[in-house]
Every structure is written in structure tokens, then in C-alpha cells.
Design an enzyme around this catalytic site. Structure first.
Site, short mmCIF file in Angstrom:
data_model
loop_
_atom_site.label_atom_id
_atom_site.label_comp_id
_atom_site.label_asym_id
_atom_site.label_seq_id
_atom_site.Cartn_x
_atom_site.Cartn_y
_atom_site.Cartn_z
N THR A 188 0.83 -1.22 0.00
CA THR A 188 0.00 0.00 0.00
C THR A 188 0.86 1.27 0.00
O THR A 188 1.93 1.30 0.61
CB THR A 188 -0.91 -0.01 1.26
OG1 THR A 188 -1.62 -1.25 1.27
CG2 THR A 188 -1.89 1.15 1.24
N GLY A 213 -1.06 6.83 -2.32
CA GLY A 213 -1.97 7.02 -3.45
C GLY A 213 -2.61 5.76 -3.97
O GLY A 213 -3.36 5.81 -4.96
N SER A 224 -6.31 -0.36 -2.47
CA SER A 224 -7.06 -1.43 -3.14
C SER A 224 -6.52 -1.68 -4.55
O SER A 224 -6.46 -2.82 -5.01
CB SER A 224 -8.54 -1.05 -3.26
OG SER A 224 -9.06 -0.67 -2.01
N TYR A 251 1.16 -10.69 -9.59
CA TYR A 251 0.50 -12.00 -9.47
C TYR A 251 0.91 -12.69 -8.17
O TYR A 251 0.10 -13.41 -7.57
CB TYR A 251 0.82 -12.85 -10.71
CG TYR A 251 0.44 -12.08 -11.96
CD1 TYR A 251 -0.90 -11.94 -12.32
CD2 TYR A 251 1.40 -11.39 -12.71
CE1 TYR A 251 -1.26 -11.16 -13.40
CE2 TYR A 251 1.04 -10.61 -13.80
CZ TYR A 251 -0.29 -10.49 -14.14
OH TYR A 251 -0.66 -9.70 -15.20
N GLU A 303 -3.46 -14.68 3.16
CA GLU A 303 -3.68 -13.55 4.07
C GLU A 303 -5.16 -13.42 4.42
O GLU A 303 -5.52 -13.18 5.58
CB GLU A 303 -3.19 -12.28 3.37
CG GLU A 303 -3.60 -10.99 4.03
CD GLU A 303 -2.85 -9.77 3.47
OE1 GLU A 303 -1.80 -9.95 2.83
OE2 GLU A 303 -3.33 -8.65 3.70
N GLN A 331 -23.06 -3.28 22.70
CA GLN A 331 -24.32 -2.66 23.10
C GLN A 331 -24.90 -3.36 24.34
O GLN A 331 -25.38 -2.71 25.27
CB GLN A 331 -25.32 -2.76 21.91
CG GLN A 331 -26.69 -2.20 22.20
CD GLN A 331 -26.71 -0.67 22.22
OE1 GLN A 331 -25.75 -0.03 21.81
NE2 GLN A 331 -27.81 -0.11 22.71
N GLY A 375 -23.82 -2.32 27.76
CA GLY A 375 -24.20 -1.00 28.25
C GLY A 375 -22.99 -0.07 28.31
O GLY A 375 -22.07 -0.17 27.48
C1 FAD Z 1 -3.97 -0.90 10.42
C2 FAD Z 1 -3.64 -1.19 8.99
C3 FAD Z 1 -2.62 -2.08 8.68
C4 FAD Z 1 -2.27 -2.30 7.36
N1 FAD Z 1 -1.19 -3.13 7.07
C5 FAD Z 1 -0.73 -3.18 5.79
C6 FAD Z 1 0.50 -3.88 5.48
O1 FAD Z 1 1.14 -4.47 6.36
N2 FAD Z 1 0.95 -3.84 4.21
C7 FAD Z 1 0.28 -3.21 3.21
O2 FAD Z 1 0.75 -3.20 2.08
N3 FAD Z 1 -0.90 -2.57 3.47
C8 FAD Z 1 -1.40 -2.53 4.73
N4 FAD Z 1 -2.58 -1.88 5.01
C9 FAD Z 1 -3.30 -1.24 3.91
C10 FAD Z 1 -4.66 -1.85 3.63
O3 FAD Z 1 -4.54 -3.11 3.02
C11 FAD Z 1 -5.42 -0.83 2.78
O4 FAD Z 1 -5.80 0.23 3.67
C12 FAD Z 1 -6.64 -1.39 2.11
O5 FAD Z 1 -6.25 -2.29 1.10
C13 FAD Z 1 -7.51 -0.28 1.49
O6 FAD Z 1 -6.73 0.57 0.72
P1 FAD Z 1 -6.83 2.16 0.94
O7 FAD Z 1 -6.69 2.44 2.37
O8 FAD Z 1 -5.89 2.81 0.01
O9 FAD Z 1 -8.31 2.52 0.52
P2 FAD Z 1 -8.83 2.80 -0.96
O10 FAD Z 1 -8.30 1.78 -1.90
O11 FAD Z 1 -8.60 4.23 -1.29
O12 FAD Z 1 -10.39 2.56 -0.76
C14 FAD Z 1 -11.21 3.47 -0.03
C15 FAD Z 1 -12.64 2.95 -0.06
O13 FAD Z 1 -13.07 2.86 -1.42
C16 FAD Z 1 -13.54 1.56 -1.69
N5 FAD Z 1 -13.21 1.16 -3.06
C17 FAD Z 1 -11.99 1.12 -3.63
N6 FAD Z 1 -12.09 0.64 -4.89
C18 FAD Z 1 -13.40 0.39 -5.10
C19 FAD Z 1 -14.14 -0.13 -6.19
N7 FAD Z 1 -13.54 -0.51 -7.33
N8 FAD Z 1 -15.49 -0.25 -6.07
C20 FAD Z 1 -16.11 0.12 -4.92
N9 FAD Z 1 -15.46 0.60 -3.84
C21 FAD Z 1 -14.12 0.72 -3.94
C22 FAD Z 1 -12.83 0.66 -0.70
O14 FAD Z 1 -13.57 -0.52 -0.48
C23 FAD Z 1 -12.79 1.55 0.53
O15 FAD Z 1 -14.02 1.45 1.21
C24 FAD Z 1 -2.98 -1.68 6.33
C25 FAD Z 1 -4.04 -0.82 6.64
C26 FAD Z 1 -4.35 -0.56 7.95
C27 FAD Z 1 -5.46 0.43 8.25
#
Ligand code: FAD
Length: 377
Positions: free
Chosen positions: A128, A131, A134, A233, A242, A336, A339
Site C-alpha cells: 500500500t 496514493g 485497493s 501476481y 492472508e 451494546q 451498556g
Molecule cells: C492498520 C492497517 C494495517 C495495514 N497493514 C498493511 C500492510 O502491512 N501492508 C500493506 O501493504 N498494506 C497494509 N494496510 C493497507 C490496507 O490493506 C489498505 O488500507 C486497504 O487495502 C484499502 O486501501 P486504501 O486504504 O488505500 O483505501 P482505498 O483503496 O482508497 O479505498 C477506499 C474505499 O473505497 C472503496 N473502493 C476502492 N475501490 C473500489 C471499487 N472498485 N469499487 C467500490 N469501492 C471501492 C474501498 O472498499 C474503501 O471502502 C494496512 C491498513 C491498515 C489500516
């Protein structure tokens, strides 16, 4: 409840993990929530007990275990009510470590694997970015070949074990095509590689989460992990392991929350009787338990399907979406029924409520998982 998937060996593993939690984790983990990290000695003791490399090869101190045994471990570990501890371990064993296990060559495994399994080297996986989360193919970190070195530039975000890891498996773009992603091994201490800052989170307080910065980081060419250009991939492949582990965490939180709530409502008095005497409360708990047990069976079915060599991306995506949402429903309802006590920091139910939230976001957010399901119909 009887589980047809479990063998006597699985039961022994569950007992071993339960004893470890009872002795080494539960009495101390509240303090780790304050310091923001799980002590190294605890992870080393897990390694010495053979609990940090179950799926890895025996020649590196691992357990040669299949997906079912691995799930039994993740579920047993998830009987802790400290999500920060659980995720510290599961990132090492089920999210970062598998990159080395699946894609590492003999020299890379000989160099690192034994120490990973022993808990001497803690691992993290950096995909991640600020920018791109997902959208894995949307990452901007680059790796450029320069002689017999790779030069990495970019920033990673939300990386679990980011502060305290020793070994990082990092995704970077090595070409101009959208899926031109390659994985690299980066050791802590490499010049130009720094941990930006530890992030303050809602939950998982004993798990350290960090921003990583790569500023002209030079690593030897032999640190390329897997095949050049095929990292996207391998990330997708490792997501399957995972996501089953994250489902185990969610199911573990559900069973713990239900048990805590049963104990609470059976003794809490209101209007001349216990809360358990209120039909609406006991029926809602019964339904939450029914949903949890159904999700648990689906989770075991997914792990069993992996042992059969089936392609189950659709099912695992369903499982991740289902359990990530279910744990929030279960934990919030259980809170919930506690309480005001459910809103107090020292209580396990309050911690579970905070820790559960991220299970619908991290490792594949619900909406993204449902897209993975839908596009396979
Ligand atoms: C505590 C914590 C630990 C983490 N640990 C790691 C780690 O060790 N290594 C690592 O690489 N990452 C890690 N992550 C990252 C995590 O996997 C990402 O936060 C997650 O994949 C979501 O990506 P984003 O935060 O960029 O949200 P975004 O991708 O910006 O998404 C934001 C929202 O938009 C929605 N969305 C996105 N695309 C679509 C779509 N096509 N259709 C509909 N809705 C969509 C998503 O579901 C989400 O609700 C961690 C995150 C947290 C909070």
C-alpha cells in the site's frame, strides 16, 4: 462444537497455542497496547516453540503444514482478545513471510528463512502507498536497474510491523505497463530506507503501523524476489493465505465477543431479572452465534479447498467480505449489550470493537472483495 475438518494433531496445536496465550500473552498484552509494540522476546519464544513458521519448509525450521493446519493456528491465535498482538504475528507468518516462502530462491531462503521461522528476523510487507491501496497495480514506487543493483524510490503507507521489522518485502514498478510490478527484499538499515512515522490508530494498538520511505535505496540484484514483472501476481496469490488468516481473526473476535457477552448478560440485573431473561437479548445473541458458526464452517471449507488444490479466489473473496462485515455486526451488538461498560477502555469488548473495524478495510476492503466475487459469476 465438533469440527469434521480437525484431526487430533490439530487439537494438539490448538492446545499448544492456547497455553502460549494464557502464559505469555493475556497477562501482559494490555501493557503492550500502551507501548505500541509486542516485545521481541515474546516473538522469539513463539519461534522457539515452533509457532512462527508452520507453513514453511522443515529444512528451515518450519512445519511443512498445509492450509488447514495454518488456519487452525490462526484461529487458535485469534482466541486472544488483543488484535494488535494477533496481527503482529499473522503479518509475519501469513502475510509477509509467505512472499519469501512462495517466491524466494534457494539462496534467499538459506539466507533468511531460518531466522524468520525462529522469530529472530521479523517481517513486513509493503504494498500500500499513500496514493494506492485497493488498486495494487496503481502503485508509484519504482525500482530501476543500475549495474548489478536496483534503485528504489517511493513511499509505502500503513505497513504493519513497519517500525520494528528487520526484513521488508516491497512492491515496486519495474516497467511502464500497469501490472509491471516486482517484489524486492529490503533489509532494515539499508542507506536511504527510513521509517517515516508510526501512525496513531483507532485499534490494534500493540501493532506498529508505519510509513516507509525509499530515497534512492540501492539493493543488490539478488534481492529481487520471484520473477521480474510478475510481482502483481504473487501479491494476488499471497492475498489468498492472508485473507483466510484475516477471516480467522474475525471469527475469533466473534466467538470471544459472544462468550464475553454471555458471561455478562447472565449476571447483569435489570428490571428485576438478568439481561439473559430478556428474550430480545438472548435471541439476538443466538442469531449472532448462528452466523458466526456458519462463517466458521465456510472458512474451514475454504482452507480445505486450498489443500485440494482448487482455485477459490471467489470463495476467499466472499469469506473476507462476509467475515469483515460480520465481526463488526457481532462486536458492536455485543458491546451494546454491555451498556456503558462496553464504552470503557479497560474492557475487552471495547477493545474488540475498536480492533474489529479494520477487518472490513485492511487486506481487501469489503467493496473490493465483492467486486472480486461479482466478476467471477
Ligand atoms: C492498520 C492497517 C494495517 C495495514 N497493514 C498493511 C500492510 O502491512 N501492508 C500493506 O501493504 N498494506 C497494509 N494496510 C493497507 C490496507 O490493506 C489498505 O488500507 C486497504 O487495502 C484499502 O486501501 P486504501 O486504504 O488505500 O483505501 P482505498 O483503496 O482508497 O479505498 C477506499 C474505499 O473505497 C472503496 N473502493 C476502492 N475501490 C473500489 C471499487 N472498485 N469499487 C467500490 N469501492 C471501492 C474501498 O472498499 C474503501 O471502502 C494496512 C491498513 C491498515 C489500516
Amino acid at each position: 462444537m465438533d469440527n469434521i475438518y480437525l484431526s487430533p494433531e490439530h487439537e494438539l496445536l490448538r492446545d499448544q497455542v492456547a497455553r502460549f496465550l494464557e502464559r505469555e500473552v493475556e497477562p501482559h498484552a494490555a501493557a503492550w497496547e500502551n507501548t505500541g509494540m509486542v516485545p521481541r522476546e515474546v516473538l522469539r519464544r513463539m519461534g522457539q516453540a515452533g509457532l512462527l513458521g508452520l507453513m514453511f519448509e522443515g529444512e528451515y525450521g518450519g512445519g511443512d503444514a498445509d492450509a488447514m493446519t495454518n488456519l487452525v493456528f490462526a484461529e487458535a491465535l485469534s482466541q486472544s482478545t488483543f488484535g494488535g498482538f494477533i496481527i503482529t504475528v499473522l503479518v509475519h507468518t501469513d502475510m509477509a513471510g509467505p512472499h519469501l516462502h512462495h517466491a524466494g530462491n534457494a539462496a534467499q531462503k538459506a539466507r533468511y528463512m531460518q531466522r524468520v521461522t525462529a522469530g529472530e528476523l521479523i517481517t513486513a510487507v509493503g504494498i500500500t502507498e499513500p496514493g494506492a491501496g485497493s488498486d495494487v497495480a496503481g502503485i508509484r514506487t519504482t525500482a530501476r536497474k543500475d549495474g548489478n543493483e536496483w534503485v528504489l524510490n517511493g513511499t509505502k503507507m500503513f505497513i504493519t510491523n513497519g517500525v520494528h521489522a528487520d526484513l521488508y518485502f516491497v512492491a515496486a514498478k519495474t516497467g511502464t505497463a500497469r501490472h509491471d510490478v516486482t517484489m524486492f527484499i529490503v533489509e532494515k538499515g539499508t542507506p536511504g530506507f527510513s521509517v517515516g512515522r508510526a501512525l496513531h490508530k483507532t485499534g490494534w494498538l500493540s501493532s506498529d503501523t508505519a510509513e516507509l520511505v525509499f530515497d534512492n535505496v540501492r539493493i543488490p540484484e539478488e534481492n529481487l524476489l520471484g520473477e521480474e514483472g510478475k510481482g502483481f501476481y504473487s501479491v494476488m496469490k499471497n492475498f489468498q493465505t492472508e485473507r483466510i488468516a484475516l477471516a480467522a481473526m474475525a471469527v475469533g473476535h466473534c466467538t470471544q465477543a459472544i462468550q464475553l457477552t454471555l458471561d455478562y448478560v447472565r449476571q447483569r440485573q435489570a428490571f428485576g431479572a438478568t439481561l439473559w431473561d430478556k428474550q430480545t437479548i438472548r435471541q439476538r445473541i443466538a442469531m449472532l452465534d448462528a452466523k458466526t458458526r456458519a462463517a466458521q464452517q465456510f472458512m474451514y471449507h475454504c482452507a480445505w479447498s486450498v489443500t485440494q488444490g482448487r482455485d477459490i479466489v471467489q470463495e476467499v473473496s466472499m469469506l473476507k467480505a462476509l467475515t469483515g462485515e460480520l465481526v463488526n455486526e457481532v462486536v458492536q451488538t455485543c458491546q451494546q449489550f454491555h451498556g456503558g461498560m462496553g464504552f470503557i477502555r479497560e474492557t475487552a469488548i471495547e477493545r474488540l470493537w475498536r480492533d474489529a473495524r479494520v477487518l472490513a478495510i485492511g487486506g481487501g476492503a469489503t467493496e473490493v472483495m465483492l467486486e472480486e466475487v461479482a466478476k467471477r459469476y
